[in-house]
Design a protein around this motif. Structure first.
Motif, PDB file in Angstrom:
ATOM      1  N   ALA A   1     -21.781 -38.467  35.457  1.00  0.00           N
ATOM      2  CA  ALA A   1     -21.084 -39.501  36.221  1.00  0.00           C
ATOM      3  C   ALA A   1     -21.732 -39.769  37.578  1.00  0.00           C
ATOM      4  O   ALA A   1     -21.596 -40.845  38.128  1.00  0.00           O
ATOM      5  N   SER A   2     -22.425 -38.759  38.132  1.00  0.00           N
ATOM      6  CA  SER A   2     -22.960 -38.920  39.485  1.00  0.00           C
ATOM      7  C   SER A   2     -24.351 -39.555  39.507  1.00  0.00           C
ATOM      8  O   SER A   2     -25.037 -39.506  40.513  1.00  0.00           O
TER       9      SER A   2
ATOM     10  N   PRO B   1      -9.647 -45.666  31.492  1.00  0.00           N
ATOM     11  CA  PRO B   1     -10.585 -45.493  32.606  1.00  0.00           C
ATOM     12  C   PRO B   1     -10.838 -44.048  33.037  1.00  0.00           C
ATOM     13  O   PRO B   1     -11.607 -43.837  33.956  1.00  0.00           O
ATOM     14  N   ALA B   2     -10.223 -43.066  32.369  1.00  0.00           N
ATOM     15  CA  ALA B   2     -10.495 -41.677  32.765  1.00  0.00           C
ATOM     16  C   ALA B   2     -11.802 -41.211  32.133  1.00  0.00           C
ATOM     17  O   ALA B   2     -12.268 -41.767  31.154  1.00  0.00           O
ATOM     18  N   GLU B   3     -12.379 -40.143  32.739  1.00  0.00           N
ATOM     19  CA  GLU B   3     -13.622 -39.560  32.241  1.00  0.00           C
ATOM     20  C   GLU B   3     -13.314 -38.296  31.446  1.00  0.00           C
ATOM     21  O   GLU B   3     -12.505 -37.477  31.872  1.00  0.00           O
TER      22      GLU B   3
ATOM     23  N   PRO C   1     -16.413 -36.750  41.732  1.00  0.00           N
ATOM     24  CA  PRO C   1     -17.473 -36.193  42.577  1.00  0.00           C
ATOM     25  C   PRO C   1     -17.920 -37.190  43.660  1.00  0.00           C
ATOM     26  O   PRO C   1     -17.806 -38.391  43.439  1.00  0.00           O
TER      27      PRO C   1
ATOM     28  N   TYR D   1      -8.740 -37.015  36.054  1.00  0.00           N
ATOM     29  CA  TYR D   1      -8.546 -35.923  37.006  1.00  0.00           C
ATOM     30  C   TYR D   1      -9.186 -36.323  38.334  1.00  0.00           C
ATOM     31  O   TYR D   1     -10.293 -36.859  38.365  1.00  0.00           O
TER      32      TYR D   1
ATOM     33  N   ARG E   1     -10.735 -34.896  40.629  1.00  0.00           N
ATOM     34  CA  ARG E   1     -12.072 -34.401  40.966  1.00  0.00           C
ATOM     35  C   ARG E   1     -13.133 -34.903  40.001  1.00  0.00           C
ATOM     36  O   ARG E   1     -14.300 -34.563  40.108  1.00  0.00           O
ATOM     37  N   MET E   2     -12.722 -35.626  39.002  1.00  0.00           N
ATOM     38  CA  MET E   2     -13.634 -36.001  37.923  1.00  0.00           C
ATOM     39  C   MET E   2     -13.498 -37.493  37.648  1.00  0.00           C
ATOM     40  O   MET E   2     -13.396 -37.917  36.520  1.00  0.00           O
ATOM     41  N   LEU E   3     -13.492 -38.282  38.715  1.00  0.00           N
ATOM     42  CA  LEU E   3     -13.312 -39.726  38.546  1.00  0.00           C
ATOM     43  C   LEU E   3     -14.598 -40.346  38.024  1.00  0.00           C
ATOM     44  O   LEU E   3     -15.683 -39.812  38.184  1.00  0.00           O
TER      45      LEU E   3
ATOM     46  N   SER F   1     -13.800 -27.272  41.686  1.00  0.00           N
ATOM     47  CA  SER F   1     -15.101 -27.950  41.691  1.00  0.00           C
ATOM     48  C   SER F   1     -16.101 -27.208  40.820  1.00  0.00           C
ATOM     49  O   SER F   1     -16.893 -27.822  40.103  1.00  0.00           O
TER      50      SER F   1
ATOM     51  N   PHE G   1     -15.411 -27.801  37.188  1.00  0.00           N
ATOM     52  CA  PHE G   1     -15.847 -29.142  36.844  1.00  0.00           C
ATOM     53  C   PHE G   1     -17.361 -29.187  36.640  1.00  0.00           C
ATOM     54  O   PHE G   1     -17.855 -29.745  35.672  1.00  0.00           O
TER      55      PHE G   1
END
Lengths: 276, 343, 263
Positions: B197-198, B314-316, A90, A65, A67-69, B187, B190
């Motif tokens: 991830a950040s 590769p997707a989260e 994000p 997605y 927004r969710m890379l 957002s 999410f």
């Protein structure tokens, strides 16, 4: 002392910038669509989930997605350029990709037909395809002109329109103002009867208490025939107005993406709205 | 004979704690070795030994993306689990979750406000965690204003106040979600699913400080939390300053959950499940349960995050989906078990 | 007000009001080292409330409670716990803790140098509970858990060279006759060793057998207080409980028993 290998590497790097990326990851449907339209499809090694809906992109790896890379998932595709739309995130993830030495270009979003040219030029500049870019811009601008000419002779009352978005579990949401759908309804010569609220709101009978739409626009992906669809809309399906309604089905990515196909999608809707 | 049995039991519990502590580095190493970018054992060794003979991209992926992420997951999981163990011990309730004291709802409200006004990128991206942390702390401060010293029923009152606070925060949250633009709404959704991830090194350091502070406070009260299992009045008779222990335990839990939520969003189940696992493995003494819960929570979230970044690579995947996938069945099993808690 | 030093626990004219209801009304009593004071009285007389005030958990509205000559509110929680141990009626069981660990909790207020395990083992042996040391508290019978709670309360005071105060709220309510004698016998021995012991009891015969002094609490007032032999009389008890209590057997022999009868 400069070693020959270093010089070679620098030369290769410089030439690769001029030749455009050899491995490209795109995220955001308009960005992917523009890149594909510029002839970069063979260089695109991965796209986000929305990008896989675009013709020819269905078998590319999916980085998820927009927004969710994930930084590592994208870097695992060994890209030399990552091209994303404004909503991609994000934000720290984009920073992580940059910190691994990979160029990231963000193409700003814009929900106006006039922005599409800017997006195309930005993608073209980032990929070294200025020539192809100008050709595509000219084509899009011509489509926009055609649309404007077609809607300019509209006189009198504009038809009332509601755009319905299918969300989880078949729940329908109506598009208010400050949405891509709103901009597209207006551009197509319609009048969004839901302009009284912003964003997407769950559909309820009250939406139709003040104004009744003449047209319903839904995505092609929404199942069932028109009668079933209307029957599922509270406060609408059973009324005479509801039975007189006409349903227009659109390709989501083209209609809402504000990419190269958007002007012609708007023109199709404009034509449908003008039918008596 | 039974003298030996009692000593054996405590030696066995300590042995298990040591075993858990030994497992953590292995789990961290495994999580650092696996990911979308393949790093072979030889390269892994070179990376760890500081050899320069590794492509720059691989080095960046390992040291700037994967390792901070693994550490962040461990610290977030550990913080949530430790806070959960403290709150469950304090409230003497196996269903108590750090969310019960309103800190998660407050943090979510802070974050959602940030998204609502489009401020999430301000202060170099630090406004979002700050707002989440401030929201969590504010919720707990309001809660603590109901904490009127030591009186019979004080804990029940706190739980009820927490329920009310959660409901209020939830309704305000719902209002903002309803009024938000489509972009902000996505957002927010999410963020509420949680993600590591950040992760970046500065966040890892900040979390480490909070986890150290929270561990220090809770470890000091481990014995008092043991005594509280006899009931608050009996604990007071045994010499426990009940009001102080209650205040400091909630403050520690708020710091831990606030910081964890600020950087990783709301991640459920770890705070509920890890303390239970710790008790099942090591018995009821908090000087063992607290560190064991921390270790188990850290390992659980590291593994869940490993799944989040590899299962659909590769997707989260949202990590919240995976913690619930691990935590849900365990929770159901817990409900089926004949309870050893007398609530 | 008499502020001279008196070891043990002294209550002077204690009054407690909760929700506009007077629960204790001018109660004065003294728990003296070396003595076992039994508090008896009908249900709802305020016995457990009295214990909460005596132990410093609740503050009296009027009157004063002094522990070893000092107002009980002036003690810190740990210092108070080292001098005054309480066994409550509502002892909850600690999940996942062994009997030994639960008894060690009695030593919580004692310093780090304290050998809690040794003290706990000693008290478990006293109560004939050594075989249960490794058992999970959740797996004990009600009576076993009550004895464990007593062992923990006794462990709390086990400091050489100083007498403490022991407050027991219905300590034998779940026990069979043999263990009732075991526990109250242990309480007597603690008194004999120099501790001041107060026990809330319901069984009139056990009270008569183990108490040195008896205080009769009715509707928040201490109606009579004095030597056990003087108070454990059918006339006094019949009056207090509102039912007929008679003595069976010889008036001064060991076989004498008190029996309550319907009106």
């Amino acid at each position: 002392m400069i070693r020959p290998a270093t010089i070679l590497a620098v030369l290769l790097a410089v030439s690769s910038v001029h030749a455009g990326p050899s491995r490209l990851v795109t995220a955001g449907s308009a960005v992917t669509e523009i890149a594909a339209a510029l002839g970069l499809a063979p260089q695109i090694v991965a796209v986000d989930t929305s990008g896989r809906e675009i013709e020819g992109m269905g078998d590319k790896p999916d980085v998820g997605y927009v927004r969710m890379l994930g930084a590592e998932g994208i870097l695992a595709q060994k890209p030399d350029l990552v091209l994303v739309s404004g909503e991609a995130g994000p934000p720290p993830v984009l920073g992580q990709i940059k910190s691994a030495g990979v160029e990231v270009v963000v193409i700003p979003n814009g929900y106006s037909l006039d922005n599409i040219g800017d997006k195309i030029r930005a993608v073209a500049a980032a990929t070294g395809r200025a020539g192809e870019g100008e050709k595509l811009v000219a084509q899009v601008e011509a489509d926009v002109e055609t649309l404007r000419a077609a809607t300019a002779d509209n006189t009198g009352e504009r038809p009332g329109v509601v755009f319905l978005l299918a969300r989880h579990g078949g729940n329908l949401m109506a598009a208010g103002s400050a949405t891509a759908a709103h901009a597209m309804i207006e551009a197509s010569g319609g009048r969004n009867i839901c302009a009284g609220f912003t964003g997407y709101k769950p559909l309820s009978a009250e939406i139709f208490a003040a104004a009744t739409p003449d047209f319903v626009i839904v995505s092609e992906s929404v199942g069932g025939d028109d009668a079933q669809l209307l029957a599922s809309v509270p406060g609408l399906g059973a009324t005479p107005a509801g039975r007189a309604l006409r349903v227009i089905r659109v390709d989501d990515a083209a209609f809402l993406g504000f990419g190269p196909r958007t002007p012609s999608a708007a023109a199709e809707v404009a034509a449908a709205l003008r039918q008596p | 004979m039974n003298r030996a049995a009692a000593d054996d039991a405590s030696r066995r519990a300590r042995g298990r704690l040591v075993l858990l502590a030994a497992c953590l580095p292995l789990v961290l190493l495994a999580a650092a070795a696996l990911g979308a970018v393949t790093i072979g054992p030889a390269d892994l060794w070179k990376l760890l030994s500081g050899s320069a003979d590794v492509p720059a991209v691989v080095r960046a992926v390992f040291w700037e993306i994967r390792v901070p992420r693994v550490f962040l997951a461990a610290l977030v999981g550990g913080s949530l689990a430790l806070a959960g163990a403290g709150v469950q011990g304090l409230f003497r309730n196996p269903l108590a979750d750090p969310a019960l004291i309103g800190v998660s709802a407050g943090a979510a409200l802070g974050a959602v406000l940030c998204f609502f006004f489009g401020w999430e990128g301000l202060l170099g991206g630090w406004l979002l965690p700050l707002a989440a942390f401030a929201g969590g702390l504010l919720a707990v401060l309001i809660l603590m204003s109901f904490h009127s010293g030591f009186a019979a029923g004080g804990t029940a009152k706190l739980i009820l106040a927490g329920v009310a606070l959660n409901a209020m925060a939830g309704s305000v949250l719902g209002f903002f979600l309803f009024s938000a633009s489509d972009d902000a709404l996505r957002s927010m959704t999410f963020w509420t699913l949680g993600s590591c991830a950040s992760a970046q090194w500065p966040q890892v350091l900040v979390l480490l400080v909070f986890l150290a502070a929270g561990s220090f406070i809770l470890r000091r009260h481990a014995r008092a939390l043991d005594a509280l299992q006899l009931g608050e009045e009996q604990a007071a008779h045994l010499g426990v300053p009940v009001a102080r222990v209650r205040g400091e335990t909630i403050a520690a839990a708020a710091l831990l959950v606030g910081a964890a939520t600020a950087f990783a969003g709301t991640i459920g189940f770890i705070g509920l499940v890890a303390p239970h696992m710790a008790r099942l493995l090591l018995g009821g003494l908090h000087r063992l349960v607290l560190p064991a819960a921390l270790l188990l929570g850290a390992m659980l979230l590291v593994l869940a995050d490993l799944g989040a970044r590899t299962l659909t690579a590769p997707a989260e995947l949202a990590v919240g989906i995976l913690t619930a996938a691990i935590g849900g069945p365990f929770f159901l099993w817990l409900l089926r078990r004949p309870s050893s808690w007398s609530v | 007000m008499n502020n001279t030093f008196a070891p043990g626990l002294v209550a002077e004219a204690v009054t407690l009001t909760r929700d506009a209801r007077r629960i204790l009304d001018g109660v004065s009593l003294e728990v003296k080292p070396g003595r076992l004071l039994a508090v008896i009285g009908p249900n709802g007389a305020g016995k457990s409330s009295l214990l909460s005030v005596l132990s410093g958990l609740w503050k009296a509205d009027r009157g004063e409670v002094r522990l070893d000559g000092k107002a009980i509110g002036d003690y810190g929680p740990r210092e108070r716990a080292r001098r005054c141990a309480v066994m409550r009626q509502d002892n909850l069981r600690p999940a996942g803790m062994s009997v030994l660990e639960a008894v060690e909790l009695g030593r919580l207020a004692h310093g780090a140098a304290d050998d809690a395990r040794a003290v706990a083992r000693g008290q478990l042996a006293q109560m004939d509970l050594s075989d249960l040391a490794a058992r999970d508290c959740a797996r004990l019978s009600g009576g076993e858990w009550q004895r464990v709670a007593f062992a923990r309360t006794a462990a709390q005071l086990a400091s050489p060279g100083r007498g403490g105060v022991l407050l027991l709220d219905e300590p034998v309510s779940s026990l069979d006759p043999a263990h009732q004698h075991q526990l109250l016998g242990a309480a007597r021995r603690l008194a004999a060793a120099g501790h001041a012991v107060l026990a809330i009891l319901h069984d009139l015969n056990l009270t008569a057998q183990y108490a040195d002094e008896v205080a009769l609490l009715v509707a928040g007032r201490l109606t009579v207080c004095g030597p056990a032999a003087q108070i454990m009389q059918p006339a006094v008890l019949s009056d207090a409980y509102g039912c007929r209590v008679v003595a069976v057997g010889s008036a001064d022999g060991p076989a004498r028993a008190l029996v309550s009868l319907p009106d």
